[in-house]
Motif scaffolding. Structure first.
Motif, PDB file in Angstrom:
ATOM      1  N   GLN A   5       5.631 -11.855   0.552  1.00 14.32           N
ATOM      2  CA  GLN A   5       6.188 -10.997  -0.496  1.00 14.32           C
ATOM      3  C   GLN A   5       5.775 -11.492  -1.884  1.00 14.32           C
ATOM      4  N   LEU A   6       5.774 -12.805  -2.072  1.00 10.05           N
ATOM      5  CA  LEU A   6       5.365 -13.358  -3.364  1.00 10.05           C
ATOM      6  C   LEU A   6       3.882 -13.094  -3.616  1.00 10.05           C
ATOM      7  N   ILE A   7       3.056 -13.274  -2.600  1.00  9.88           N
ATOM      8  CA  ILE A   7       1.621 -12.996  -2.733  1.00  9.88           C
ATOM      9  C   ILE A   7       1.398 -11.530  -3.102  1.00  9.88           C
ATOM     10  N   THR A   8       2.103 -10.631  -2.442  1.00 10.47           N
ATOM     11  CA  THR A   8       1.975  -9.205  -2.735  1.00 10.47           C
ATOM     12  C   THR A   8       2.400  -8.907  -4.171  1.00 10.47           C
ATOM     13  N   LEU A   9       3.517  -9.464  -4.585  1.00 11.72           N
ATOM     14  CA  LEU A   9       4.016  -9.244  -5.938  1.00 11.72           C
ATOM     15  C   LEU A   9       3.024  -9.728  -6.989  1.00 11.72           C
ATOM     16  N   ILE A  10       2.522 -10.954  -6.811  1.00 10.44           N
ATOM     17  CA  ILE A  10       1.570 -11.514  -7.782  1.00 10.44           C
ATOM     18  C   ILE A  10       0.287 -10.688  -7.789  1.00 10.44           C
ATOM     19  N   SER A  11      -0.180 -10.292  -6.616  1.00  7.88           N
ATOM     20  CA  SER A  11      -1.399  -9.475  -6.538  1.00  7.88           C
ATOM     21  C   SER A  11      -1.225  -8.166  -7.290  1.00  7.88           C
ATOM     22  N   GLU A  12      -0.059  -7.536  -7.128  1.00  4.24           N
ATOM     23  CA  GLU A  12       0.199  -6.248  -7.779  1.00  4.24           C
ATOM     24  C   GLU A  12       0.374  -6.388  -9.295  1.00  4.24           C
TER      25      GLU A  12
END
Length: 149
Positions: A5-12
């Motif tokens: 979830q953190l990876i997705t958030l940072i990517s977005e």
């Protein structure tokens, strides 16, 4: 929140974070140790950042208002929690949790709080030092009970 979830958030949010810091793609890719091509792919949503890049963004852009808003405070606390399987022992002084925290319980000068965004729990002493921080509600409640004994 977990690692994915953190990876997705940072990517977005990477492009917004870069723009907030007033960096070009060349400057941001250099800062993060990525090729410009990789940065562009992440910003366009074609690929996701890796864990190392995610940690680097949280570390190097720690003061980003976008990151703090999305994570409910200090990005490094969330990274630290995830990297340490959800529980941290005593740490630095906090600001007391007046913005992103709800107080669940108070006893003497101690407070059990939950972050309204990331949903993790923490216990603060009277001087706002964090005694415990965890994603696990049971661990937080057990520590709270021990404190009250």
């Amino acid at each position: 929140m977990n690692r994915e979830q953190l990876i997705t958030l940072i990517s977005e949010k990477l492009k917004l974070i870069r723009t907030e810091k007033d960096l070009t793609q060349d400057q941001m890719s250099d800062l993060l140790g990525l090729s410009k091509k990789t940065l562009v792919q992440i910003e366009k949503g074609r690929i996701q950042a890796g864990w190392t890049t995610t940690v680097a963004v949280c570390t190097l852009c720690r003061e980003s208002s976008i990151l703090q808003h999305e994570l409910g405070g200090d990005p490094l606390e969330v990274v630290d929690l995830i990297a340490n399987n959800g529980t941290l022992q005593p740490k630095e002084k906090t600001m007391g949790g007046y913005i992103w925290w709800k107080s669940l319980s108070e006893y003497n000068s101690y407070r059990l709080q939950q972050n309204v965004i990331s949903q993790h729990f923490r216990i603060l002493d009277s001087n706002n030092y964090r005694l415990l921080s965890t994603f696990d509600e049971n661990i937080a409640k057990q520590a709270w009970q021990k404190l009250k004994e």
